[in-house]
Design an enzyme around this catalytic site. Sequence first.
Site, mmCIF file in Angstrom:
data_model
loop_
_atom_site.group_PDB
_atom_site.id
_atom_site.type_symbol
_atom_site.label_atom_id
_atom_site.label_comp_id
_atom_site.label_asym_id
_atom_site.label_seq_id
_atom_site.Cartn_x
_atom_site.Cartn_y
_atom_site.Cartn_z
ATOM 1 C CG HIS A 472 -59.055 4.900 2.421
ATOM 2 N ND1 HIS A 472 -59.574 5.579 3.331
ATOM 3 C CD2 HIS A 472 -59.009 4.977 1.069
ATOM 4 C CE1 HIS A 472 -58.777 6.714 2.720
ATOM 5 N NE2 HIS A 472 -58.479 6.062 1.363
ATOM 6 C CG ASP A 476 -60.457 10.279 5.049
ATOM 7 O OD1 ASP A 476 -61.635 9.897 5.161
ATOM 8 O OD2 ASP A 476 -61.264 11.360 6.189
#
Length: 501
Positions: A472, A476
């Site tokens: 992450h 995204d």
Amino acid sequence: MTEVRVPTLGESVTEATVATWFKKPGDAVAVDEMLCELETDKVTVEVPAPAAGTLAEIIAAEGETVGVDALLAVISEGAAAAAPAPKQETGAQAAPQSNEVKMTDVMVPTLGESVAEATVSTWFKKVGDTVAQDEMLCELETDKVSVEVPAPCAGVLTEIVAPEGTTVDASAKLAVIAEGASAGAAAPAAAAAPAAAAPAASGAKDVENAPSANKLMAEKGIDPASVQGSGKDGRIMKEDVMAAAAKPAVSIAPAPAAAPRGPVNADDAAREERVKMTRLRATIARRLKDAQNTAAMLTTYNEVDMTEVMALRNTYKDAFEKKHGVRMGFMSFFTKACCHALKEVPEVNAEIDGGDIVYKHYVHMGVAAGTPTGLVVPVIRDADQMSFADIEKAIAEKGKRARDGKLSMAEMQGGTFTISNGGVYGSLMSSPILNPPQSGILGMHKIQDRPMVINGEIKIRPMMYLALSYDHRIVDGKGAVTFLVRVKEALEDPRRLLMDL
């Protein structure tokens, strides 16, 4: 009188230390017989006798620092004929002269650029056995693969230097073969090998270490028993100490953050088996835990209707196998679908390098494969440029090599994205762990018939859950979901792959 001088040490080396004298004044020497050993900053240099005769005088004693071409000793040539003659009368001295047996070292083969050491897992031959050239002697285990060590020549295995369980570096000696010898001729040497090894095993080492090695061990607080000597008769050299100091304290670490066991009663303990963790298993544990500790790992899920892929496969599988010589599986469809999705969401194919993000304009697809010794991930290079048939051939070939333990380190390095198929074991859903430094891994699962609503009607469809674990920090949620949707679309309508849509 013949002078013995320091040989050429190298362009950038101007001096050396006299490490060991193997002869003393008055000893008879033969031409090219080793007289002493010099130690430089990087290597150990043997000094042979330039002429036969008697060692008359040693000029540079052990521990002295000498320059290039410095005088080391003097040989008196006059006594050469007389001195060696009495030694021929003893059986021990005469045997090597008559047999002309050449001793060949068995060294650790090339392990790979990033592999510094291995563990000797199995010896298939024992001391005294006759071996043929290229016959497998032993097997080494590195962090990822097993490496077979063939015999460099035919002869008799006279000594095993590194027994099973020993950790060896990339340039270590494993064994010695009497080249061209028969079992009977090499028997004395073979019998002597265990006897010679006994003092070392008991700790009664009578070989003096190099002075510079003793000094360095004292400075760094290193126990000599923990250092493997590479000099004559196991003598510890300066470079051995430097190598030991550079190694981690524990070469095979247990699984990270493993909690200590609680008390176990005697009845349970008697029914347990304790097996040392292999290097491969320890590396898997360490890397997987590192991935969890380093990456901001998150998993997103979707499901795919496999109806169209299965129909296409059933229609063309026989013709496909007949033309290409390989069966059409599901992995080529998933590989193609992932390559297609990675073009649209390139961050899933990227990695973090310090403060930079490295985007890869190619796809080296890692395909996780289970083996008897653990999980390995062979890499199919430039998978985005390959046809369905080429992908299937590569997967079949690398899968077989993985199961046989034949994969090289190079075949498991450089991957940019990974596919893991837990479905072959019956897994319905899981969260795969990243394969660092990659930023994405797709988990495939079991195909299972489930009731689905299609155009307002309930129909039974072969469904598979998909899981994308991603870092992450650079991917995204939108990118991760888009990637999975593109994979789903390509699999539910395989014609999109042909049209590059």
